[in-house]
Design a protein around this motif. Sequence first.
Motif, PDB file in Angstrom:
ATOM      1  N   LEU A  43      -4.352   6.021 -26.516  1.00  0.00           N
ATOM      2  CA  LEU A  43      -5.372   5.201 -25.594  1.00  0.00           C
ATOM      3  C   LEU A  43      -6.480   4.962 -26.676  1.00  0.00           C
ATOM      4  CD1 LEU A  43      -6.039   7.370 -22.281  1.00  0.00           C
ATOM      5  CD2 LEU A  43      -5.665   4.859 -22.691  1.00  0.00           C
ATOM      6  N   GLN A  44      -6.882   5.882 -27.361  1.00  0.00           N
ATOM      7  CA  GLN A  44      -8.184   5.512 -28.223  1.00  0.00           C
ATOM      8  C   GLN A  44      -7.792   4.201 -29.208  1.00  0.00           C
ATOM      9  OE1 GLN A  44      -9.454   8.877 -30.581  1.00  0.00           O
ATOM     10  NE2 GLN A  44     -10.993   7.667 -31.792  1.00  0.00           N
ATOM     11  N   ALA A 136      -0.199  10.141 -45.276  1.00  0.00           N
ATOM     12  CA  ALA A 136      -0.527   8.685 -45.608  1.00  0.00           C
ATOM     13  C   ALA A 136      -1.699   8.257 -44.937  1.00  0.00           C
ATOM     14  CB  ALA A 136       0.615   7.974 -45.401  1.00  0.00           C
ATOM     15  N   ALA A 137      -1.698   8.636 -43.639  1.00  0.00           N
ATOM     16  CA  ALA A 137      -2.883   7.844 -42.781  1.00  0.00           C
ATOM     17  C   ALA A 137      -4.058   8.656 -43.365  1.00  0.00           C
ATOM     18  CB  ALA A 137      -2.495   8.209 -41.264  1.00  0.00           C
ATOM     19  N   TYR A 152      14.431   7.463 -37.911  1.00  0.00           N
ATOM     20  CA  TYR A 152      13.822   6.607 -37.178  1.00  0.00           C
ATOM     21  C   TYR A 152      12.289   6.940 -36.893  1.00  0.00           C
ATOM     22  CZ  TYR A 152      12.982   3.520 -33.017  1.00  0.00           C
ATOM     23  OH  TYR A 152      12.462   2.568 -32.176  1.00  0.00           O
ATOM     24  N   CYS A 153      11.443   6.191 -37.359  1.00  0.00           N
ATOM     25  CA  CYS A 153       9.966   6.456 -37.274  1.00  0.00           C
ATOM     26  C   CYS A 153       9.623   6.861 -35.941  1.00  0.00           C
ATOM     27  CB  CYS A 153       9.150   5.600 -37.964  1.00  0.00           C
ATOM     28  SG  CYS A 153       9.403   5.489 -39.925  1.00  0.00           S
ATOM     29  N   TRP A 154      10.059   6.272 -34.660  1.00  0.00           N
ATOM     30  CA  TRP A 154       9.680   6.340 -33.460  1.00  0.00           C
ATOM     31  C   TRP A 154      10.554   7.212 -32.696  1.00  0.00           C
ATOM     32  CZ3 TRP A 154       4.943   4.331 -32.357  1.00  0.00           C
ATOM     33  CH2 TRP A 154       4.336   3.243 -33.200  1.00  0.00           C
ATOM     34  N   SER A 155      11.111   8.346 -33.160  1.00  0.00           N
ATOM     35  CA  SER A 155      11.656   9.344 -32.589  1.00  0.00           C
ATOM     36  C   SER A 155      10.851  10.246 -32.236  1.00  0.00           C
ATOM     37  CB  SER A 155      12.747   9.870 -33.249  1.00  0.00           C
ATOM     38  OG  SER A 155      12.321  10.670 -34.403  1.00  0.00           O
ATOM     39  N   PRO A 156      10.905  10.988 -31.141  1.00  0.00           N
ATOM     40  CA  PRO A 156      10.155  12.012 -30.567  1.00  0.00           C
ATOM     41  C   PRO A 156       9.778  13.007 -31.555  1.00  0.00           C
ATOM     42  CG  PRO A 156      11.724  11.683 -28.848  1.00  0.00           C
ATOM     43  CD  PRO A 156      12.257  11.013 -30.131  1.00  0.00           C
ATOM     44  N   LYS A 157      10.607  13.511 -32.275  1.00  0.00           N
ATOM     45  CA  LYS A 157      10.166  14.324 -33.429  1.00  0.00           C
ATOM     46  C   LYS A 157       9.574  13.922 -34.310  1.00  0.00           C
ATOM     47  CE  LYS A 157      14.535  17.248 -32.809  1.00  0.00           C
ATOM     48  NZ  LYS A 157      15.777  18.066 -33.534  1.00  0.00           N
ATOM     49  N   VAL A 158       9.859  12.783 -34.805  1.00  0.00           N
ATOM     50  CA  VAL A 158       8.833  12.096 -35.786  1.00  0.00           C
ATOM     51  C   VAL A 158       7.417  11.969 -35.354  1.00  0.00           C
ATOM     52  CG1 VAL A 158       8.393  10.077 -37.489  1.00  0.00           C
ATOM     53  CG2 VAL A 158      10.819  10.941 -37.231  1.00  0.00           C
ATOM     54  N   HIS A 166       1.042   7.169 -36.334  1.00  0.00           N
ATOM     55  CA  HIS A 166       1.689   5.972 -36.213  1.00  0.00           C
ATOM     56  C   HIS A 166       0.768   4.704 -35.821  1.00  0.00           C
ATOM     57  CE1 HIS A 166       5.280   8.537 -35.954  1.00  0.00           C
ATOM     58  NE2 HIS A 166       6.045   7.480 -35.898  1.00  0.00           N
ATOM     59  N   PHE A 167      -0.279   5.124 -35.091  1.00  0.00           N
ATOM     60  CA  PHE A 167      -1.054   4.225 -34.427  1.00  0.00           C
ATOM     61  C   PHE A 167      -2.220   3.722 -35.560  1.00  0.00           C
ATOM     62  CE2 PHE A 167      -0.336   7.607 -31.146  1.00  0.00           C
ATOM     63  CZ  PHE A 167       0.813   7.095 -30.925  1.00  0.00           C
ATOM     64  N   VAL A 168      -2.254   4.064 -36.657  1.00  0.00           N
ATOM     65  CA  VAL A 168      -3.275   3.659 -37.557  1.00  0.00           C
ATOM     66  C   VAL A 168      -2.267   3.196 -38.617  1.00  0.00           C
ATOM     67  CG1 VAL A 168      -5.210   4.946 -36.915  1.00  0.00           C
ATOM     68  CG2 VAL A 168      -3.796   5.945 -38.611  1.00  0.00           C
TER      69      VAL A 168
END
Length: 261
Positions: A43-44, A136-137, A152-158, A166-168
């Motif tokens: 959200l942010q 990294a972020a 896969y970067c967008w898997s729930p565990k990752v 992921h969001f930055v």
Amino acid sequence: MKTITSRDNAQYKELVKLAGNAATRRKLGRTLLDGVHLCQSYLQLRGLPEQCIVSESALQHGEVMDIVGQLEARHGHVLALPDSLFKAISQVEHGIGVMFSVATPERSVSGPLAVNAVLLDGVQDPGNMGSILRSAAAAGIREVYCSAGSAYCWSPKVLRAAMGAHFVLDIYENVDLAELVRNARVSTLATSGYATQRLYDVDLRQPVAWLFGHEGQGVADDLLSLATHQVVIPHLGQVESLNVAACAAVCFFEQVRQNQV
């Protein structure tokens, strides 16, 4: 707010598939962010999700009510489920009962590397992948490039391991890393247990591309040969090597340290 109470509801069935099937997530270009922290971060940093899913009991929780209130004020979509239906799609034990359904960005490499970046060659463990993204972020790196053999970067565990990183980040998947390295405008540093140059002896005061490899085999030989530098992190204990996520964190923050001196 919409409420679903039946397991036979078509929308609920799709959520079940999305929660439990990686192929479905890739096909639909969507994933689930499970938990208060991930939802708040999205959200942010990214804005409204496609949908917010909450359990009935979570509607009594202050942080969840704040999330729902923000969504409703901005005309976002909220779906309420009985606790039993929510638990069937959640992978978080003892979670509070809130998740977002969001689109997963698809990015194509548009030009040569010219800034700090991370290149991941076959990193397969979701926990390692998420930890590397998080480090990294935290180190101010924005671009991450993953080979076809990586998790896969967008898997729930990752997503859970990365804690909102992921969001930055700009994350690129299924990338030809060899071509990326050949055309890079910055130095490429590959970690290797057989290297003779120490990480701490390399000048990291300018942008670099960090190259990390598979948990067992390390960076592939063809990529190693293309790297500007092969570096090793010296260690004193009787162990063969560092975990790849720990190795990445040491490298990132040595660069941070050098740039703050």
